[in-house]
Design a protein around this motif. Structure first.
Motif, PDB file in Angstrom:
ATOM      1  N   UNK A  54       0.827  -1.203   0.000  1.00 15.76           N
ATOM      2  CA  UNK A  54       0.000   0.000   0.000  1.00 15.76           C
ATOM      3  C   UNK A  54       0.867   1.262   0.000  1.00 15.76           C
ATOM      4  N   UNK A  55       1.923   1.243   0.796  1.00 14.80           N
ATOM      5  CA  UNK A  55       2.836   2.390   0.849  1.00 14.80           C
ATOM      6  C   UNK A  55       3.519   2.600  -0.491  1.00 14.80           C
ATOM      7  N   UNK A  56       3.929   1.520  -1.131  1.00 12.95           N
ATOM      8  CA  UNK A  56       4.622   1.611  -2.415  1.00 12.95           C
ATOM      9  C   UNK A  56       3.678   2.112  -3.507  1.00 12.95           C
ATOM     10  N   UNK A  57       2.464   1.562  -3.531  1.00 11.24           N
ATOM     11  CA  UNK A  57       1.477   1.979  -4.533  1.00 11.24           C
ATOM     12  C   UNK A  57       1.136   3.465  -4.370  1.00 11.24           C
ATOM     13  N   UNK A  58       0.966   3.908  -3.137  1.00  9.94           N
ATOM     14  CA  UNK A  58       0.646   5.315  -2.887  1.00  9.94           C
ATOM     15  C   UNK A  58       1.756   6.241  -3.389  1.00  9.94           C
ATOM     16  N   UNK A  59       2.992   5.791  -3.240  1.00  9.17           N
ATOM     17  CA  UNK A  59       4.123   6.603  -3.688  1.00  9.17           C
ATOM     18  C   UNK A  59       4.192   6.692  -5.213  1.00  9.17           C
ATOM     19  N   UNK A  60       3.772   5.605  -5.891  1.00 10.99           N
ATOM     20  CA  UNK A  60       3.903   5.536  -7.347  1.00 10.99           C
ATOM     21  C   UNK A  60       2.661   6.002  -8.097  1.00 10.99           C
ATOM     22  N   UNK A  61       1.536   6.146  -7.407  1.00 11.37           N
ATOM     23  CA  UNK A  61       0.261   6.386  -8.078  1.00 11.37           C
ATOM     24  C   UNK A  61       0.306   7.621  -8.980  1.00 11.37           C
ATOM     25  N   UNK A  62       0.770   8.738  -8.473  1.00 10.90           N
ATOM     26  CA  UNK A  62       0.752   9.974  -9.261  1.00 10.90           C
ATOM     27  C   UNK A  62       1.742   9.946 -10.423  1.00 10.90           C
ATOM     28  N   UNK A  63       2.718   9.047 -10.346  1.00 11.70           N
ATOM     29  CA  UNK A  63       3.729   8.952 -11.404  1.00 11.70           C
ATOM     30  C   UNK A  63       3.329   7.966 -12.495  1.00 11.70           C
ATOM     31  N   UNK A  64       2.199   7.281 -12.290  1.00  8.41           N
ATOM     32  CA  UNK A  64       1.800   6.200 -13.183  1.00  8.41           C
ATOM     33  C   UNK A  64       0.656   6.643 -14.093  1.00  8.41           C
ATOM     34  N   UNK A  65       0.851   6.591 -15.417  1.00  5.05           N
ATOM     35  CA  UNK A  65      -0.229   6.989 -16.325  1.00  5.05           C
ATOM     36  C   UNK A  65      -1.358   5.964 -16.309  1.00  5.05           C
ATOM     37  N   UNK A  66      -2.566   6.373 -16.648  1.00  2.00           N
ATOM     38  CA  UNK A  66      -3.664   5.402 -16.717  1.00  2.00           C
ATOM     39  C   UNK A  66      -3.412   4.396 -17.829  1.00  2.00           C
ATOM     40  N   UNK A  67      -3.936   3.177 -17.696  1.00  2.00           N
ATOM     41  CA  UNK A  67      -3.709   2.156 -18.725  1.00  2.00           C
ATOM     42  C   UNK A  67      -4.398   2.519 -20.034  1.00  2.00           C
ATOM     43  N   UNK A  68      -3.823   2.020 -21.135  1.00  2.00           N
ATOM     44  CA  UNK A  68      -4.434   2.239 -22.433  1.00  2.00           C
ATOM     45  C   UNK A  68      -5.663   1.366 -22.622  1.00  2.00           C
ATOM     46  N   UNK A  69      -6.294   1.459 -23.781  1.00  3.04           N
ATOM     47  CA  UNK A  69      -7.506   0.656 -24.035  1.00  3.04           C
ATOM     48  C   UNK A  69      -7.197  -0.834 -24.005  1.00  3.04           C
ATOM     49  N   UNK A  70      -8.157  -1.592 -23.494  1.00  7.23           N
ATOM     50  CA  UNK A  70      -8.003  -3.044 -23.372  1.00  7.23           C
ATOM     51  C   UNK A  70      -8.798  -3.732 -24.473  1.00  7.23           C
TER      52      UNK A  70
END
Length: 539
Positions: A401-417
């Motif tokens: 949870x701590x790692x995901x919170x740190x990376x969330x803003x740096x991670x673009x939304x996924x492309x179309x599936x």
């Protein structure tokens, strides 16, 4: 037909036990979370865990002792850094559960002060097991479930099987997990769920064996999906067989907690004589692999269907107070444990290997985490010490949870599936094939890859699983998915990983015992398997 049903969220959590719900609750204050539950939300191995959770609460105990005990139980294959990381965070993790409302048993000392009642289990040198009578898992699961269902940022999808993980490549050619295809039995279709981060919290794979203490959902789904997605797995040969499952036709997977032996229960032959002192200096409190092999040995030596666990020498009120669930269950089957012994046999209980992760619970595939029994963290080594399992779930859920919170803003939304395509498959008219393959798989795994192994048995098992996988692949390619088909596909894959790992280990250590190599090797290391996709990505 194709399904264009796509759902989006910040974090997709596959699995709804202690690992999955702990992660969900840690993240939901800030993010939109979807939790997949293969059955009802409360169904899973966590709910049925009886014993407790290990942590240092006694002033006479120490983290050093917890670390040392875990390393000894792991028979030289634990990662010391991971063991220390977990033990150091154990008390805070349990305090988090306590703050949520988990009611661990308490007692009063001589001065009238209230403190937690601590019990002791196999491999532990101190009393350090917090518990809620003999139904700790139920207390933990019930509390987490209640909190999850009342949280506005958590969406729960029950009756939902993850089929496979979805990944995409970025401009640099790096693959990243962006969600999963999910067979929703309530919707009657395969959904596409897109997420910035995905976590596998699917539990273990003990359903691969004919006899298991686990609920039906423990079919190795997360391990198989991660393998197909290109993640490495480690130590899959180490399958823990709980020494004491109740031997009764109406209770084939009812576990009798190790805490019974921690509170003085004796293992006995049918003639009433004890046998554990003949096998280990700790007798009934020896590590689980020793106890399971001893029971298996005595059953085979005597031609007996079971051995017996006897706590009737303890006061009846003590037994009813500390083990109310077991007392009530056995009484319903005509066994009064305050007066007579319980018939027991070993059963597959815990998968010590799994998807390789780091201290943040990250897997080899960016965006994908694995937490709990599905993961190989290095905590358990060649044998899991009692009551370290629920602890691992909470400690690494908090780390993820701590790692995901740190990376969330740096991670673009996924492309179309790409939508799930069912245009070239039909409904099966031969479901019986799945049932036959299911029974064959679990039976040969029990006979050939069980408590005691040989090279010849493993070779037989490998030949059979290869044929089964061919049949299953053909079936999967032609028919629409079902719950049983998905589980069989995953179990066959996990069975093969277990067999191949066992064939690589030319020694006996911890939970892996082979008659061809009965002694431990002087030097040892984890057994790591790499899928072709992993090797291709790293080339």
């Amino acid at each position: 037909m194709t399904s264009d049903a796509t759902i989006t969220c910040d974090v997709l959590i596959i699995g709804s036990g202690a690992a999955g719900l702990s992660l969900a609750l840690q993240l939901a204050e800030s993010y939109q979370v979807i939790v997949l539950s293969k059955g009802p939300l409360a169904e899973g191995s966590t709910y049925y865990a009886q014993g407790g959770i290990a942590a240092v609460f006694d002033e006479n105990d120490s983290i050093e002792s917890h670390v040392s005990d875990t390393l000894v139980a792991g028979a030289g294959l634990c990662d010391p850094a991971v063991v220390r990381y977990t033990a150091e965070r154990a008390k805070d993790s349990l305090q988090w559960l306590i703050d949520l409302g988990v009611a661990f048993d308490q007692e009063s000392d001589e001065a009238g002060n209230t403190r937690f009642h601590l019990t002791r289990e196999g491999g532990h040198s101190h009393r350090r097991i917090l518990h809620a009578a003999d139904a700790t898992g139920r207390a933990v699961q019930s509390t987490l479930t209640s909190r999850t269902l009342s949280h506005p940022n958590i969406r729960v999808l029950e009756q939902a099987n993850a089929v496979d993980l979805i990944s995409e490549q970025n401009v640099d050619g790096e693959r990243r997990c962006i969600g999963a295809y999910v067979w929703s039995r309530s919707h009657g279709q395969v959904l596409s769920i897109a997420a910035k981060f995905t976590a596998l919290c699917t539990g273990g794979a003990s359903k691969v064996y004919q006899y298991t203490s686990n609920p039906d959902v423990a079919s190795g789904d997360g391990i198989a999906m991660a393998w197909r997605a290109g993640c490495r797995v480690a130590n899959m040969e180490f399958n823990q067989f709980h020494p004491t499952c109740l031997y009764h036709p109406k209770a084939h997977n009812f576990l009798l907690t190790e805490a019974l032996r921690g509170e003085g229960a004796h293992l006995k032959r049918p003639d009433g004589s004890r046998f554990m002192p003949d096998f280990h200096e700790l007798a009934e409190l020896a590590p689980r692999d020793v106890v399971a092999r001893a029971i298996d040995f005595e059953m085979k030596r005597l031609g007996a269907d079971c051995m017996y666990l006897d706590i009737s020498h303890q006061p009846a009120e003590f037994i009813r107070q500390h083990f109310p669930t077991i007392h009530e269950k056995c009484l319903s089957l005509g066994i009064d444990i305050t007066k007579e012994p319980m018939p027991v046999v070993p059963a597959a209980h815990y998968t010590c290997g799994g998807v390789m992760t780091d201290l943040h619970a990250r897997t080899d595939l960016p965006g994908l985490y694995a937490i709990g029994e599905v993961a190989y963290t290095g905590l358990h080594g060649a044998n899991r010490m009692a009551s370290n399992s629920l602890l691992e779930c909470v400690v690494f859920a908090r780390a993820a949870a701590s790692d995901i919170a740190e990376l969330m803003s740096k991670t673009p939304p996924p492309g179309p599936i790409r939508p799930w395509d069912e245009s070239k498959v039909s409904n099966s008219d031969e479901e019986v094939i799945i049932q036959h393959n299911w029974h064959e798989l679990r039976l040969f795994m029990w006979d050939y890859v069980g408590i005691v192994r040989t090279e010849k048995r493993l070779e037989r098992a490998l030949r059979r699983v290869e044929l089964l996988q061919q049949e299953i692949h053909e079936y999967y390619a032609h028919f629409r998915v079902t719950n049983n088909l998905l589980e069989l596909r995953n179990l066959a894959q996990v069975a093969r990983l277990i067999i191949e790992s066992a064939m690589q280990r030319k020694e006996s250590r911890g939970l892996h015992y082979t008659l061809d190599y009965p002694d431990p090797a002087e030097q040892t290391q984890p057994t790591i398997l790499e899928p072709a996709l992993f090797r291709h990505d790293k080339a």
